[in-house]
Each structure stands twice: as C-alpha cells, then as structure tokens.
Design an enzyme around this catalytic site. Structure first.
Site, PDB file in Angstrom:
ATOM      1  N   HIS A 207       0.852  -1.200   0.000  1.00  0.00           N
ATOM      2  CA  HIS A 207       0.000   0.000   0.000  1.00  0.00           C
ATOM      3  C   HIS A 207       0.880   1.239   0.000  1.00  0.00           C
ATOM      4  CE1 HIS A 207      -3.883   1.991   1.633  1.00  0.00           C
ATOM      5  NE2 HIS A 207      -3.001   2.968   1.449  1.00  0.00           N
TER       6      HIS A 207
ATOM      7  N   HIS B  26       1.464   5.347  -2.258  1.00  0.00           N
ATOM      8  CA  HIS B  26       0.825   6.392  -3.071  1.00  0.00           C
ATOM      9  C   HIS B  26       1.916   7.134  -3.841  1.00  0.00           C
ATOM     10  CE1 HIS B  26      -3.282   6.334  -1.228  1.00  0.00           C
ATOM     11  NE2 HIS B  26      -2.608   5.856  -0.198  1.00  0.00           N
TER      12      HIS B  26
ATOM     13  N   LYS C 226       1.513  10.868  -5.524  1.00  0.00           N
ATOM     14  CA  LYS C 226       1.677  12.129  -4.803  1.00  0.00           C
ATOM     15  C   LYS C 226       2.874  12.136  -3.858  1.00  0.00           C
ATOM     16  CE  LYS C 226      -2.331  10.814  -1.904  1.00  0.00           C
ATOM     17  NZ  LYS C 226      -3.147  10.106  -2.927  1.00  0.00           N
TER      18      LYS C 226
ATOM     19  N   HIS D 269      -9.570   1.622   0.984  1.00  0.00           N
ATOM     20  CA  HIS D 269      -9.229   2.440   2.142  1.00  0.00           C
ATOM     21  C   HIS D 269     -10.480   2.428   3.025  1.00  0.00           C
ATOM     22  CE1 HIS D 269      -5.835   3.959  -0.093  1.00  0.00           C
ATOM     23  NE2 HIS D 269      -5.553   4.903   0.787  1.00  0.00           N
TER      24      HIS D 269
ATOM     25  N   GLU E 143     -10.735   4.943   8.047  1.00  0.00           N
ATOM     26  CA  GLU E 143      -9.485   5.637   8.367  1.00  0.00           C
ATOM     27  C   GLU E 143      -9.767   6.803   9.319  1.00  0.00           C
ATOM     28  OE1 GLU E 143      -5.591   7.660   6.211  1.00  0.00           O
ATOM     29  OE2 GLU E 143      -7.246   6.915   4.977  1.00  0.00           O
TER      30      GLU E 143
ATOM     31  N   ASP F  89       2.522   3.346   2.799  1.00  0.00           N
ATOM     32  CA  ASP F  89       1.502   4.369   2.604  1.00  0.00           C
ATOM     33  C   ASP F  89       2.132   5.634   2.035  1.00  0.00           C
ATOM     34  OD1 ASP F  89      -1.096   5.228   2.520  1.00  0.00           O
ATOM     35  OD2 ASP F  89      -1.326   5.549   4.655  1.00  0.00           O
ATOM     36  N   ASN F  90       1.970   6.763   2.687  1.00  0.00           N
ATOM     37  CA  ASN F  90       2.401   8.044   2.129  1.00  0.00           C
ATOM     38  C   ASN F  90       3.850   8.360   2.479  1.00  0.00           C
ATOM     39  OD1 ASN F  90      -0.657   8.251   3.072  1.00  0.00           O
ATOM     40  ND2 ASN F  90      -0.402   9.441   1.205  1.00  0.00           N
TER      41      ASN F  90
END
Length: 408
Positions: free
Chosen positions: A55, A57, A60, A205, A208, A304-305
């Site tokens: 997972h 991203h 971005k 998702h 959250e 994740d991010n």
C-alpha cells in the site's frame, strides 16, 4: 554464491529446520540451491525474502513542499491534494513515481501496489504515468495499481462501470475510499458486483479514523462472505477497530478471516494523522494487528504516504516502516512478524512467490547486518545487502544505472 552463518526467521522458512537457527545458503543462478544448518553457532546476520509493499501512493509522493503538511487532519490533506492535483503535470508525476520506485528498489523491495487518486469516471493523468513507469521497471519491481475512488462515486452506475472497465483494461485493481458513507452497504454491494462482473480484485481504504461507529470493514466482510468473490479483497487502515469495543472488533476480524480479507496496517501515516494535535495524541491510530493474528489473519505492514500532505516525512524503505510498526503495535519478538512485509503482502497481491525461503525459491533476498531482533531496529542492524536474481545489488545510484543497462 554462498551466504554463511545467517539467521532465517521462522515465519519465512519454507524448509525443515529441526532445532537449527543458523544456516548456510547456497545460490546458483537466480535461485536458492540449498539451505543447510551452519557449523557456526552464532549468526553473523539475518536473511529475509525481498519485501513487498502492499500500500503506497507514488502519484503524490514527495509533493509536500508544494502542497503543505496537513498536521494531522485527514480531510485537510484530501482537500489540499485535490486542489493541487488539477495543476500537476504528467512529467512531474512520472518523475515522483520514478523516484519512489527507485528508492524502494535500492532498499530491497520487489513488489509495490500503489493507489492512484481516481476522483471521477475519467482515468487520471497519473494512470498513463504509472503505465510508463511500470514498463520501465518490469522484471525488477512488480508494480500494481488501485483506482482510489470515493465510494459515493459508485452511486452513479454509468460512472462506476466506466471506472471498472478502464481498470480492467489497464490491468489494475478496483478500489474505493470508505468512511461512514450514507447507504454504505448498498454502495459497497455495487462495488463488489462490479468486481465480480469485470473479474477484478478489490482494495479499499476503510475506516481511516477514530470514530467507533465507522464499520465499513465489517460491512465489506459480510458482503464478501455473502458474494463468495473469486478474487481477493484487501482492506487498508481500519483505524476505527482500535477504538471499538474489543468484542465487536474481534468479531469483525473473525469475519474478515473467514472472508479471506487481507488487512494492511499503515504505521507512519496513521500515527501522524490520527489523534489530537492540540495535545499529545494518546490513540495510536493503528489497527488491531495482534488480535487479527489470533483470529487467523496475519496483517501486512506497508509504507503508505511519503513526503506528501498525508505524511510529510519518511521514505520507501519498508524495513523502517516495519520497525515503527513493531514499536507501535508491540509486535514481539519482532522476527516473528517478518511475514507482515513479505508473505502476507505477497498473498494479498497474488504474487507468484509466497516469500518463503526454501531450496528452489527465487534468490531475491535481503541480508541484514542484524543477527537477532535486538539489533533489528539499530541503524547498523538495518545495513543490508540486496540480492536480486542471485547477485548482490550495490546501493549507490551509479550501480543501479549499470544494472538497468545490463537488464535491458
């Protein structure tokens, strides 16, 4: 090539080991040829299979300097990113993706699943960027994508079918952002119907946030059991499980295990986004990893991010994320949880290799300097040799470029 005196965590052993804990590993070509108990009694390092990041991203990643950090507010991060995304140029998106995949590759990752913001029926610019990056990295890092669409968009049947058709054509996974939506069961049912019709895997998702009444995960599990889907379902975040009644949470996890749902915990982003910012945040925001294991569901840990509005720090080094997850969720002994970044995500992504180390398996491995769990979170212990296709990969950029030239 021979690797000597290494500890292989039990959860990664695909071979009979009896009482041995230290092993010599012989590699021939691109595969492990043999694993035997080492005559050396004390391990000189640790061997794991190449990690799988379930997972991320990358559309971005590294955009925080442009967008700004949201300082713990999920919906502020969503709004800010949406405003900036409309002005993003394809070449900038592709450059960020390339940087993210290269970083993960150098750290040892062999596969990544990225979520691409897909706010309406039209495929985003990021999809074409992803397809080009996926082609360039073919044979080195397996790249998958998920269409990250607000669940309410699926209320429009025409738009929903266009999204599903585009995802299938591009070889992707159907996804949605699910959080306390009105008519949530009906809308989720429509998503599952589309997955069945178009033969797509699903990745949500879900929940959250720290609202106990956020029960999207339970609804997904119940619908999955009723539908009997052929392709797997992955659910990321599930933060609300941490604040729900323990009996309710455990029952939800039981349903998830029965439905074969893959659960993904995201330590960095959830630690940053969840909980108050006007005081020390006591809730940690991570889902119930240990309770899931008791229910028979071995969760994944994922990045994740990275350096965006949702999480303004970090890198695509999954081993560092693993270390944070170990501390946040009290995963001890740490070596018993290495399946969270190898075997469990490999299953969720339907990869050909499970990540278990055994004679005949791919020689896509990471040799860590740490010999036991106590050095695992030490900077020196995380020093590593990445082995891909049976040969060591040097970590500096020049050697990565040389590998690209010889691999094409």
């Amino acid at each position: 090539m021979k690797l000597e005196a290494l500890h292989i965590p039990r959860v990664l052993r695909g071979f009979e080991s009896a009482a041995a804990e230290v092993f010599d590993v012989r590699i021939e070509g691109a595969h492990v040829a043999d694993i035997v108990a080492s005559p050396v009694q004390r391990a000189r390092g640790m061997l794991i299979s190449a990690p799988v990041d379930a997972h991320v991203h990358i559309d971005k990643a590294f955009s925080v300097r442009e967008v700004g950090a949201a300082n713990g507010d999920l919906f502020t991060a969503i709004d800010r990113t949406a405003r900036h995304r409309a002005q993003w140029r394809a070449e900038d998106i592709e450059q960020r993706m390339e940087r993210a995949v290269r970083e993960a590759w150098q750290c040892g990752t062999r596969a990544m699943r990225t979520h691409l913001d897909w706010p309406d029926a039209e495929p985003p610019v990021a999809l074409q960027c992803f397809e080009r990056v996926r082609e360039r990295w073919h044979g080195r890092v397996t790249l998958q994508f998920v269409a990250l669409t607000p669940l309410d968009v699926f209320a429009d049947a025409r738009a929903a079918r266009r999204i599903a058709a585009a995802v299938r054509q591009a070889g992707g996974v159907l996804g949605a952002f699910v959080y306390r939506n009105e008519g949530i069961v009906h809308k989720l049912g429509h998503v599952l119907d589309l997955a069945q019709e178009f033969g797509l895997a699903l990745d949500f998702h879900v929940d959250e946030g720290l609202d106990a009444d956020a029960t999207g995960l339970r609804a997904i599990a119940q619908l999955a059991l009723a539908r009997g889907l052929a392709r797997p379902i992955t659910c990321g975040h599930a933060c609300s499980l941490s604040v729900q009644d323990a009996v309710q949470a455990r029952d939800t996890l039981r349903l998830c295990a029965e439905a074969g749902i893959a659960l993904v915990a995201l330590p960095t982003t959830n630690l940053y986004l969840q909980g108050a910012w006007d005081e020390t945040p006591l809730p940690r925001g991570i889902t119930r990893i240990r309770e899931a294991a008791v229910a028979g569901l071995r969760a994944c840990l994922a990045t994740d991010n990275v350096q965006d509005a949702f999480y303004p720090y970090g890198s695509h080094d999954l081993l560092q994320v693993f270390g944070l997850g170990v501390q946040m969720a009290h995963l001890a002994p740490a070596t018993d949880w290495f399946d969270a970044i190898t075997v469990s995500p490999a299953r969720a992504l339907e990869l050909d290799w499970s990540g278990h180390i055994a004679p005949g398996c791919p020689a896509d491995l990471v040799r860590l300097a740490a010999a036991d769990e106590h050095d695992l979170l030490h900077a020196g212990g995380l020093q590593r040799t990445v082995i891909r296709d049976g040969r060591p990969l040097r970590q500096d950029e020049q050697q990565v470029e040389q590998y690209e030239e010889t691999a094409t």
